[in-house]
Design an enzyme around this catalytic site. Sequence first.
Site, PDB file in Angstrom:
ATOM      1  N   THR A   1       0.555  -1.597  -0.047  1.00 24.70           N
ATOM      2  CA  THR A   1      -0.038   0.231   0.337  1.00 24.70           C
ATOM      3  C   THR A   1       1.497   0.607  -0.084  1.00 24.70           C
ATOM      4  O   THR A   1       0.701   2.328  -1.000  1.00 24.70           O
ATOM      5  CB  THR A   1      -1.148  -0.194   1.246  1.00 24.70           C
ATOM      6  OG1 THR A   1      -1.848  -1.102   1.382  1.00 24.70           O
ATOM      7  CG2 THR A   1      -1.763   0.720   1.006  1.00 24.70           C
TER       8      THR A   1
ATOM      9  N   TYR B   1       5.878 -12.018   5.016  1.00 24.15           N
ATOM     10  CA  TYR B   1       4.833 -11.258   4.489  1.00 24.15           C
ATOM     11  C   TYR B   1       4.572 -12.133   3.233  1.00 24.15           C
ATOM     12  O   TYR B   1       4.947 -12.692   2.218  1.00 24.15           O
ATOM     13  CB  TYR B   1       4.972 -10.045   3.305  1.00 24.15           C
ATOM     14  CG  TYR B   1       4.268  -9.277   3.286  1.00 24.15           C
ATOM     15  CD1 TYR B   1       2.970  -9.756   2.883  1.00 24.15           C
ATOM     16  CD2 TYR B   1       3.946  -7.925   2.540  1.00 24.15           C
ATOM     17  CE1 TYR B   1       1.411  -8.898   2.119  1.00 24.15           C
ATOM     18  CE2 TYR B   1       3.066  -6.952   1.864  1.00 24.15           C
ATOM     19  CZ  TYR B   1       2.062  -8.127   1.353  1.00 24.15           C
ATOM     20  OH  TYR B   1       0.894  -6.970   0.751  1.00 24.15           O
TER      21      TYR B   1
ATOM     22  N   LYS C   1       2.102 -11.164   8.405  1.00 20.95           N
ATOM     23  CA  LYS C   1       1.188 -11.065   7.508  1.00 20.95           C
ATOM     24  C   LYS C   1       0.460 -11.912   6.372  1.00 20.95           C
ATOM     25  O   LYS C   1       1.076 -12.192   5.773  1.00 20.95           O
ATOM     26  CB  LYS C   1       1.536 -10.331   6.709  1.00 20.95           C
ATOM     27  CG  LYS C   1       0.032  -9.037   6.553  1.00 20.95           C
ATOM     28  CD  LYS C   1       0.412  -7.728   5.774  1.00 20.95           C
ATOM     29  CE  LYS C   1      -0.988  -6.911   4.707  1.00 20.95           C
ATOM     30  NZ  LYS C   1      -0.808  -6.040   4.000  1.00 20.95           N
TER      31      LYS C   1
END
Length: 301
Positions: free
Chosen positions: A55, A143, A171
């Site tokens: 993001t 991640y 994550k």
Amino acid sequence: MTTTTATPAPPFGRALCAMITPFTDSGALDLDGAQRLADLLVTEGCDGLVLSGTTGESPTTTDAEKSALVRAVREAVGERASIVAGVGTADTRHTVELTLAAEKAGADGVLVVTPYYSRPPQDAVEEHFRTVADASELPVVLYDIPGRTGTRIEPDTMLRLAAHPRIVAVKDCSYDFLGTQKVLSRTELAYYAGCEEHILALYAVGGSGYISTVANLVPRQLRSILDAFDAGDTARAARLQQQATELIESTMAAGLPGTVTVKALLNDLGRPAGPVRAPLRPAGRETADGLRSAYERLRAA
């Protein structure tokens, strides 16, 4: 007599925002805007901020910009929130360099994505993460987002990596709920939902919270899902998760990257955001209007 074992506190808090990286109209890094946005997000309930992730447009920010962003946000939030720096690249050596820079800049941890494009086999994936974890004293968040990287962190690889003292969290954007529960049941890794539709589901089976793009927009509303569950009001938690569905879908599943949709709505709301960097392109007016409508309905719920 029944004995209970306290669940370890999540290493970075429960409610984490995958923060956008604000830019000026000319496309330069907007550190003042980043500080104002970070302060707002923490005031509105975020326990932590993840910088320079997907993001945060990490592929198009320089190494120097990444370090400057960590320093600026640390100055803005102090010790009120944890800061996790995205350092993942397709190059192990470069990832180590970014990890050391994040440590020097004041990050509390690093987010390390699976190396992308080259699609390394699992033994190479494992070695990559171990090398990064060995390089500094910072705790590491793995991640797992195979939809972007092309490579899973397979559950058996996770189980082996969990033995490393500095690999503490995941994550999870794997969309493999069974695999996630397998690792949860056999390790002490803190699992954070990386997909907002899984916030409550993952939390209910032992997850630690979320790292959310949508939290840029409605940090308090997403946190309330966890708060309701912790208070024992599971029906309210389910209702709050359901109420967020429209905005989650509009932001994350409308055919545009979350960075694009979030910046469109933040700009519309007059909050720090600015443009996206190429090759991304800004959302159109119709998309922005639809996001604003979904946002207003959630705020009114």
